[in-house]
Design a protein around this motif. Structure first.
Motif, PDB file in Angstrom:
ATOM      1  N   ILE A   9       5.188  39.892  -9.114  1.00 38.00           N
ATOM      2  CA  ILE A   9       5.526  39.354 -10.435  1.00 38.00           C
ATOM      3  C   ILE A   9       4.326  38.623 -11.031  1.00 38.00           C
ATOM      4  CG2 ILE A   9       6.931  37.666 -11.673  1.00 38.00           C
ATOM      5  CD1 ILE A   9       9.194  38.308  -9.693  1.00 38.00           C
ATOM      6  N   LEU A  10       3.728  37.737 -10.231  1.00 41.20           N
ATOM      7  CA  LEU A  10       2.592  36.964 -10.743  1.00 41.20           C
ATOM      8  C   LEU A  10       1.411  37.855 -11.124  1.00 41.20           C
ATOM      9  CD1 LEU A  10       2.676  33.923  -8.298  1.00 41.20           C
ATOM     10  CD2 LEU A  10       3.428  33.995 -10.679  1.00 41.20           C
ATOM     11  N   LEU A  11       1.086  38.802 -10.250  1.00 42.31           N
ATOM     12  CA  LEU A  11      -0.030  39.705 -10.560  1.00 42.31           C
ATOM     13  C   LEU A  11       0.319  40.624 -11.725  1.00 42.31           C
ATOM     14  CD1 LEU A  11      -1.254  40.602  -6.971  1.00 42.31           C
ATOM     15  CD2 LEU A  11      -2.335  39.068  -8.612  1.00 42.31           C
ATOM     16  N   GLY A  12       1.589  41.009 -11.834  1.00 47.11           N
ATOM     17  CA  GLY A  12       2.015  41.822 -12.973  1.00 47.11           C
ATOM     18  C   GLY A  12       1.900  41.070 -14.281  1.00 47.11           C
ATOM     19  N   ILE A  13       2.263  39.788 -14.283  1.00 43.26           N
ATOM     20  CA  ILE A  13       2.147  38.974 -15.492  1.00 43.26           C
ATOM     21  C   ILE A  13       0.675  38.788 -15.864  1.00 43.26           C
ATOM     22  CG2 ILE A  13       2.509  36.655 -16.429  1.00 43.26           C
ATOM     23  CD1 ILE A  13       5.156  36.623 -14.824  1.00 43.26           C
ATOM     24  N   VAL A  14      -0.152  38.499 -14.860  1.00 42.49           N
ATOM     25  CA  VAL A  14      -1.591  38.378 -15.121  1.00 42.49           C
ATOM     26  C   VAL A  14      -2.144  39.715 -15.626  1.00 42.49           C
ATOM     27  CG1 VAL A  14      -3.850  37.990 -14.040  1.00 42.49           C
ATOM     28  CG2 VAL A  14      -1.921  36.496 -13.498  1.00 42.49           C
ATOM     29  N   GLY A  15      -1.677  40.806 -15.032  1.00 42.57           N
ATOM     30  CA  GLY A  15      -2.111  42.131 -15.472  1.00 42.57           C
ATOM     31  C   GLY A  15      -1.663  42.440 -16.890  1.00 42.57           C
ATOM     32  N   ALA A  16      -0.442  42.037 -17.240  1.00 49.13           N
ATOM     33  CA  ALA A  16       0.037  42.244 -18.608  1.00 49.13           C
ATOM     34  C   ALA A  16      -0.802  41.428 -19.599  1.00 49.13           C
ATOM     35  CB  ALA A  16       1.514  41.871 -18.719  1.00 49.13           C
ATOM     36  N   LEU A  17      -1.149  40.211 -19.213  1.00 48.48           N
ATOM     37  CA  LEU A  17      -2.030  39.400 -20.058  1.00 48.48           C
ATOM     38  C   LEU A  17      -3.398  40.063 -20.217  1.00 48.48           C
ATOM     39  CD1 LEU A  17      -1.274  35.813 -18.746  1.00 48.48           C
ATOM     40  CD2 LEU A  17      -0.837  36.676 -21.048  1.00 48.48           C
ATOM     41  N   LEU A  18      -3.948  40.533 -19.101  1.00 52.71           N
ATOM     42  CA  LEU A  18      -5.243  41.216 -19.148  1.00 52.71           C
ATOM     43  C   LEU A  18      -5.160  42.477 -19.997  1.00 52.71           C
ATOM     44  CD1 LEU A  18      -8.184  41.564 -18.143  1.00 52.71           C
ATOM     45  CD2 LEU A  18      -7.242  42.859 -16.225  1.00 52.71           C
ATOM     46  N   GLY A  19      -4.098  43.260 -19.805  1.00 53.94           N
ATOM     47  CA  GLY A  19      -3.927  44.472 -20.605  1.00 53.94           C
ATOM     48  C   GLY A  19      -3.792  44.171 -22.093  1.00 53.94           C
ATOM     49  N   GLY A  20      -3.037  43.122 -22.420  1.00 54.11           N
ATOM     50  CA  GLY A  20      -2.911  42.721 -23.826  1.00 54.11           C
ATOM     51  C   GLY A  20      -4.233  42.262 -24.407  1.00 54.11           C
ATOM     52  N   TRP A  21      -4.994  41.515 -23.612  1.00 50.66           N
ATOM     53  CA  TRP A  21      -6.295  41.053 -24.084  1.00 50.66           C
ATOM     54  C   TRP A  21      -7.253  42.233 -24.275  1.00 50.66           C
ATOM     55  CZ3 TRP A  21     -11.193  41.098 -21.761  1.00 50.66           C
ATOM     56  CH2 TRP A  21     -12.171  40.395 -22.453  1.00 50.66           C
ATOM     57  N   LEU A  22      -7.300  43.131 -23.283  1.00 50.67           N
ATOM     58  CA  LEU A  22      -8.174  44.305 -23.411  1.00 50.67           C
ATOM     59  C   LEU A  22      -7.768  45.176 -24.592  1.00 50.67           C
ATOM     60  CD1 LEU A  22      -8.639  45.436 -19.700  1.00 50.67           C
ATOM     61  CD2 LEU A  22     -10.373  44.475 -21.217  1.00 50.67           C
ATOM     62  N   GLY A  23      -6.456  45.342 -24.776  1.00 51.27           N
ATOM     63  CA  GLY A  23      -5.979  46.135 -25.906  1.00 51.27           C
ATOM     64  C   GLY A  23      -6.370  45.529 -27.237  1.00 51.27           C
ATOM     65  N   SER A  24      -6.296  44.193 -27.337  1.00 50.08           N
ATOM     66  CA  SER A  24      -6.663  43.555 -28.601  1.00 50.08           C
ATOM     67  C   SER A  24      -8.164  43.591 -28.843  1.00 50.08           C
ATOM     68  CB  SER A  24      -6.149  42.113 -28.642  1.00 50.08           C
ATOM     69  OG  SER A  24      -6.807  41.325 -27.679  1.00 50.08           O
ATOM     70  N   VAL A  25      -8.948  43.498 -27.763  1.00 55.84           N
ATOM     71  CA  VAL A  25     -10.404  43.521 -27.905  1.00 55.84           C
ATOM     72  C   VAL A  25     -10.914  44.940 -28.178  1.00 55.84           C
ATOM     73  CG1 VAL A  25     -12.574  43.209 -26.648  1.00 55.84           C
ATOM     74  CG2 VAL A  25     -10.819  41.452 -26.541  1.00 55.84           C
TER      75      VAL A  25
END
Length: 89
Positions: free
Chosen positions: A33-49
């Motif tokens: 769960i924790l790594l998935g949430i961090v991964g979702a944050l990273l994916g959202g950040w990469l997608g926005s950048v």
């Protein structure tokens, strides 16, 4: 997207990322769960950048793809770091 929806997204993205990555995954469900949430944050950040495409809607395919890609990256890094330290479950 609400907080609970983001946790659910992270959990499911983490589970999907665990299924995608080869090898034995020894982390607990809480770690997933924790790594998935961090991964979702990273994916959202990469997608926005990279694509100007942030995580916005829970039922959007774009949101799920970004979260899963981010989770695969985070789980891969976690597995590499954990494997390098020689730790076992």
């Amino acid at each position: 997207m609400g907080f609970i929806a983001f946790i659910v997204l992270g959990l499911l993205a983490g589970l999907i990322a665990r299924a995608i990555l080869p090898g034995k995954q020894t982390g607990s469900i809480l770690m997933t769960i924790l790594l998935g949430i961090v991964g979702a944050l990273l994916g959202g950040w990469l997608g926005s950048v990279l694509f100007s495409a942030p995580l916005e809607e829970f039922f959007s395919i774009q949101t799920w793809l970004l979260a899963i890609v981010g989770s695969v990256i985070v789980l891969g890094i976690y597995g590499a770091v954990r494997g390098r330290n020689g730790r076992t479950a």
